[in-house]
Scaffold this motif. Structure first.
Motif, PDB file in Angstrom:
ATOM      1  N   ARG A   1      21.200   6.259  29.774  1.00  0.00           N
ATOM      2  CA  ARG A   1      19.952   6.845  29.296  1.00  0.00           C
ATOM      3  C   ARG A   1      19.357   7.684  30.400  1.00  0.00           C
ATOM      4  O   ARG A   1      19.174   7.209  31.519  1.00  0.00           O
ATOM      5  N   VAL A   2      19.037   8.922  30.125  1.00  0.00           N
ATOM      6  CA  VAL A   2      18.652   9.858  31.171  1.00  0.00           C
ATOM      7  C   VAL A   2      17.273  10.406  30.903  1.00  0.00           C
ATOM      8  O   VAL A   2      16.996  10.890  29.808  1.00  0.00           O
ATOM      9  N   PRO A   3      16.320  10.346  31.872  1.00  0.00           N
ATOM     10  CA  PRO A   3      15.017  10.984  31.699  1.00  0.00           C
ATOM     11  C   PRO A   3      15.178  12.483  31.519  1.00  0.00           C
ATOM     12  O   PRO A   3      16.155  13.089  31.941  1.00  0.00           O
ATOM     13  N   LEU A   4      14.175  13.111  30.901  1.00  0.00           N
ATOM     14  CA  LEU A   4      14.256  14.526  30.551  1.00  0.00           C
ATOM     15  C   LEU A   4      14.673  15.435  31.696  1.00  0.00           C
ATOM     16  O   LEU A   4      15.508  16.318  31.500  1.00  0.00           O
ATOM     17  N   PRO A   5      14.138  15.300  32.901  1.00  0.00           N
ATOM     18  CA  PRO A   5      14.489  16.264  33.932  1.00  0.00           C
ATOM     19  C   PRO A   5      15.964  16.234  34.325  1.00  0.00           C
ATOM     20  O   PRO A   5      16.445  17.151  34.954  1.00  0.00           O
TER      21      PRO A   5
ATOM     22  N   VAL B   1      16.813   0.028  38.172  1.00  0.00           N
ATOM     23  CA  VAL B   1      17.859   0.874  38.742  1.00  0.00           C
ATOM     24  C   VAL B   1      18.767   1.366  37.610  1.00  0.00           C
ATOM     25  O   VAL B   1      19.192   0.575  36.763  1.00  0.00           O
ATOM     26  N   MET B   2      19.066   2.671  37.589  1.00  0.00           N
ATOM     27  CA  MET B   2      19.938   3.270  36.577  1.00  0.00           C
ATOM     28  C   MET B   2      20.968   4.154  37.262  1.00  0.00           C
ATOM     29  O   MET B   2      20.755   4.639  38.371  1.00  0.00           O
ATOM     30  N   TRP B   3      22.093   4.380  36.559  1.00  0.00           N
ATOM     31  CA  TRP B   3      23.156   5.216  37.118  1.00  0.00           C
ATOM     32  C   TRP B   3      24.036   5.746  35.989  1.00  0.00           C
ATOM     33  O   TRP B   3      23.998   5.262  34.854  1.00  0.00           O
TER      34      TRP B   3
ATOM     35  N   VAL C   1      19.298   5.007  46.950  1.00  0.00           N
ATOM     36  CA  VAL C   1      18.013   5.490  46.444  1.00  0.00           C
ATOM     37  C   VAL C   1      16.938   4.473  46.822  1.00  0.00           C
ATOM     38  O   VAL C   1      17.212   3.278  46.941  1.00  0.00           O
ATOM     39  N   ARG C   2      15.710   4.958  47.002  1.00  0.00           N
ATOM     40  CA  ARG C   2      14.632   4.097  47.468  1.00  0.00           C
ATOM     41  C   ARG C   2      13.513   4.012  46.430  1.00  0.00           C
ATOM     42  O   ARG C   2      13.277   4.956  45.684  1.00  0.00           O
ATOM     43  N   ALA C   3      12.857   2.875  46.415  1.00  0.00           N
ATOM     44  CA  ALA C   3      11.702   2.663  45.536  1.00  0.00           C
ATOM     45  C   ALA C   3      10.751   1.696  46.228  1.00  0.00           C
ATOM     46  O   ALA C   3      11.192   0.737  46.876  1.00  0.00           O
ATOM     47  N   ARG C   4       9.456   1.937  46.082  1.00  0.00           N
ATOM     48  CA  ARG C   4       8.434   1.050  46.656  1.00  0.00           C
ATOM     49  C   ARG C   4       7.723   0.295  45.536  1.00  0.00           C
ATOM     50  O   ARG C   4       7.263   0.902  44.566  1.00  0.00           O
ATOM     51  N   THR C   5       7.657  -1.012  45.658  1.00  0.00           N
ATOM     52  CA  THR C   5       6.911  -1.815  44.695  1.00  0.00           C
ATOM     53  C   THR C   5       5.417  -1.653  44.959  1.00  0.00           C
ATOM     54  O   THR C   5       4.990  -1.548  46.112  1.00  0.00           O
ATOM     55  N   PRO C   6       4.587  -1.627  43.914  1.00  0.00           N
ATOM     56  CA  PRO C   6       3.138  -1.497  44.112  1.00  0.00           C
ATOM     57  C   PRO C   6       2.525  -2.821  44.543  1.00  0.00           C
ATOM     58  O   PRO C   6       3.180  -3.866  44.533  1.00  0.00           O
ATOM     59  N   ALA C   7       1.274  -2.755  44.923  1.00  0.00           N
ATOM     60  CA  ALA C   7       0.543  -3.970  45.285  1.00  0.00           C
ATOM     61  C   ALA C   7       0.276  -4.816  44.048  1.00  0.00           C
ATOM     62  O   ALA C   7       0.227  -4.311  42.917  1.00  0.00           O
TER      63      ALA C   7
ATOM     64  N   ILE D   1      22.241   8.026  40.284  1.00  0.00           N
ATOM     65  CA  ILE D   1      21.501   6.782  40.458  1.00  0.00           C
ATOM     66  C   ILE D   1      20.016   7.072  40.709  1.00  0.00           C
ATOM     67  O   ILE D   1      19.661   7.988  41.453  1.00  0.00           O
ATOM     68  N   THR D   2      19.168   6.304  40.046  1.00  0.00           N
ATOM     69  CA  THR D   2      17.719   6.397  40.228  1.00  0.00           C
ATOM     70  C   THR D   2      17.144   4.993  40.342  1.00  0.00           C
ATOM     71  O   THR D   2      17.746   4.015  39.888  1.00  0.00           O
ATOM     72  N   ALA D   3      15.969   4.884  40.956  1.00  0.00           N
ATOM     73  CA  ALA D   3      15.276   3.600  41.071  1.00  0.00           C
ATOM     74  C   ALA D   3      13.781   3.839  40.952  1.00  0.00           C
ATOM     75  O   ALA D   3      13.253   4.783  41.542  1.00  0.00           O
ATOM     76  N   ALA D   4      13.113   2.991  40.172  1.00  0.00           N
ATOM     77  CA  ALA D   4      11.670   3.115  39.987  1.00  0.00           C
ATOM     78  C   ALA D   4      11.084   1.716  39.821  1.00  0.00           C
ATOM     79  O   ALA D   4      11.669   0.862  39.145  1.00  0.00           O
ATOM     80  N   ALA D   5       9.933   1.486  40.431  1.00  0.00           N
ATOM     81  CA  ALA D   5       9.279   0.180  40.317  1.00  0.00           C
ATOM     82  C   ALA D   5       8.881  -0.070  38.871  1.00  0.00           C
ATOM     83  O   ALA D   5       8.302   0.799  38.210  1.00  0.00           O
ATOM     84  N   GLY D   6       9.210  -1.266  38.374  1.00  0.00           N
ATOM     85  CA  GLY D   6       8.800  -1.655  37.036  1.00  0.00           C
ATOM     86  C   GLY D   6       7.589  -2.562  37.050  1.00  0.00           C
ATOM     87  O   GLY D   6       6.901  -2.706  36.045  1.00  0.00           O
TER      88      GLY D   6
END
Length: 323
Positions: free
Chosen positions: A3-7, A52-54, A116-122, A40-45
């Motif tokens: 599954r791929v985001p639009l960009p 993480v997706m690839w 790939v890097r991702a930061r978790t929020p507070a 590969i992409t990574a985003a905080a959930g």
């Protein structure tokens, strides 16, 4: 199914990379081992999870599974049909780096993807309020193998961190909280799908699902590429009863098949479901038929594919009890 985001849609066709420096070579006669997964992409959930997706890794022997690493630590392993995972039990307000490696059906582990890097929020203290339901969910087929979904933004007292996309009740994709559209690829032509969207906040509160979107991809699929092959049928007698003995080669697909539907004389007779990973190679199954000798029957079967749809039927075979 990727599954791929639009960009990323316009470039996914160019992401099958050729790996050099000996990584992709094998000397055991079993073909090339998998290459490094691309895209590969990574985003905080949430404050404690990263999605993480690839893209599927190129590989001659077929991909059995993917291994996901946080730094040098393996944190997840998923079947070859799955190209995403939620890495859980992370620390809030922390930067993480992830890589993915593919393991083929011969057990060989390919090279790592780029990191790939991702930061978790507070952490949002004492946040028990879920976001509102995404509204105005719509969709359309953009090709025989891809659909586009869009939805109205959810509301949350602390902010929406991400949106999760579900196919038939199973989470298949995730995008950032500022994104209200995505494209899902890797679908089958002429197949029916049902998608829903849910919003998630930093405290991992999930909204109710939005209105289901039912879509059918255009085109046709004759099923030949997804049908079991080498299908044979026989019978045996045990006591006063006759049983049908089936054997077949599973279809070659990206992932593991754990369910088959068996049709007897034009009507679904039974289903075969493995509780775990099925044994490799040729499959075998027997089921009760009756006590009368000399009865002729026709049998065929099909597999439930890793994307949740049914594949094509095998060739139909005739068998006579007691013959």
């Amino acid at each position: 199914m990727r599954r791929v985001p639009l960009p990323l849609v316009l470039v996914c066709g160019a992401l099958l990379l050729v790996v050099s420096c000996g990584w992709g070579r094998a000397d055991d006669g079993e073909g090339r081992m998998p290459g490094a997964p691309a895209g590969i992409t990574a985003a905080a959930g949430s404050a404690t999870t990263v999605h993480v997706m690839w893209n599927a890794a190129p590989g001659g022997a077929g991909v059995r599974s993917y291994e996901v690493y946080r730094g040098t630590t393996k944190v997840a392993e998923v079947p070859g049909a799955q190209h995403m995972v939620d890495v859980i039990r992370l620390r809030p307000s922390t930067m993480y780096a992830f890589t993915v490696r593919a393991r083929d059906t011969a057990g060989r582990l390919g090279p790592p993807s780029r990191a790939v890097r991702a930061r978790t929020p507070a952490v949002s203290a004492a946040d028990h309020s879920a976001p509102t339901r995404p509204d105005r969910t719509t969709g359309r087929a953009v090709s025989s193998r891809a659909v586009q979904l869009s939805w109205g933004a959810s509301r949350d007292d602390r902010g929406v961190l991400s949106y999760d996309v579900y196919q038939g009740g199973v989470k298949i994709h995730s995008v950032g909280g500022s994104q209200t559209a995505t494209v899902l690829t890797g679908l089958r032509p002429g197949s029916r799908y049902v998608f829903t969207v849910r919003a998630r906040d930093a405290a991992d509160n999930l909204s109710p699902a939005g209105t289901p979107v039912r879509l059918t991809t255009p085109g046709s699929d004759d099923g030949r590429n997804t049908a079991p092959t080498g299908f044979t049928v026989g019978t045996h007698r045990s006591g006063d009863a006759y049983y049908i003995d089936l054997a077949w080669d599973p279809p070659s697909v990206d992932g593991v098949i754990t369910e088959y539907q068996i049709q007897l004389d034009g009507t679904t007779a039974t289903s075969l479901v493995w509780g775990g990973t099925p044994p490799p190679g040729r499959a075998h199954h027997s089921f009760y038929l009756g006590t009368a000798a000399g009865e002729e029957h026709r049998v065929r079967l099909r597999a439930r594919l890793p994307d949740g749809t049914w594949g094509g039927y095998s060739a139909s075979r005739s068998v006579t009890t007691g013959s």
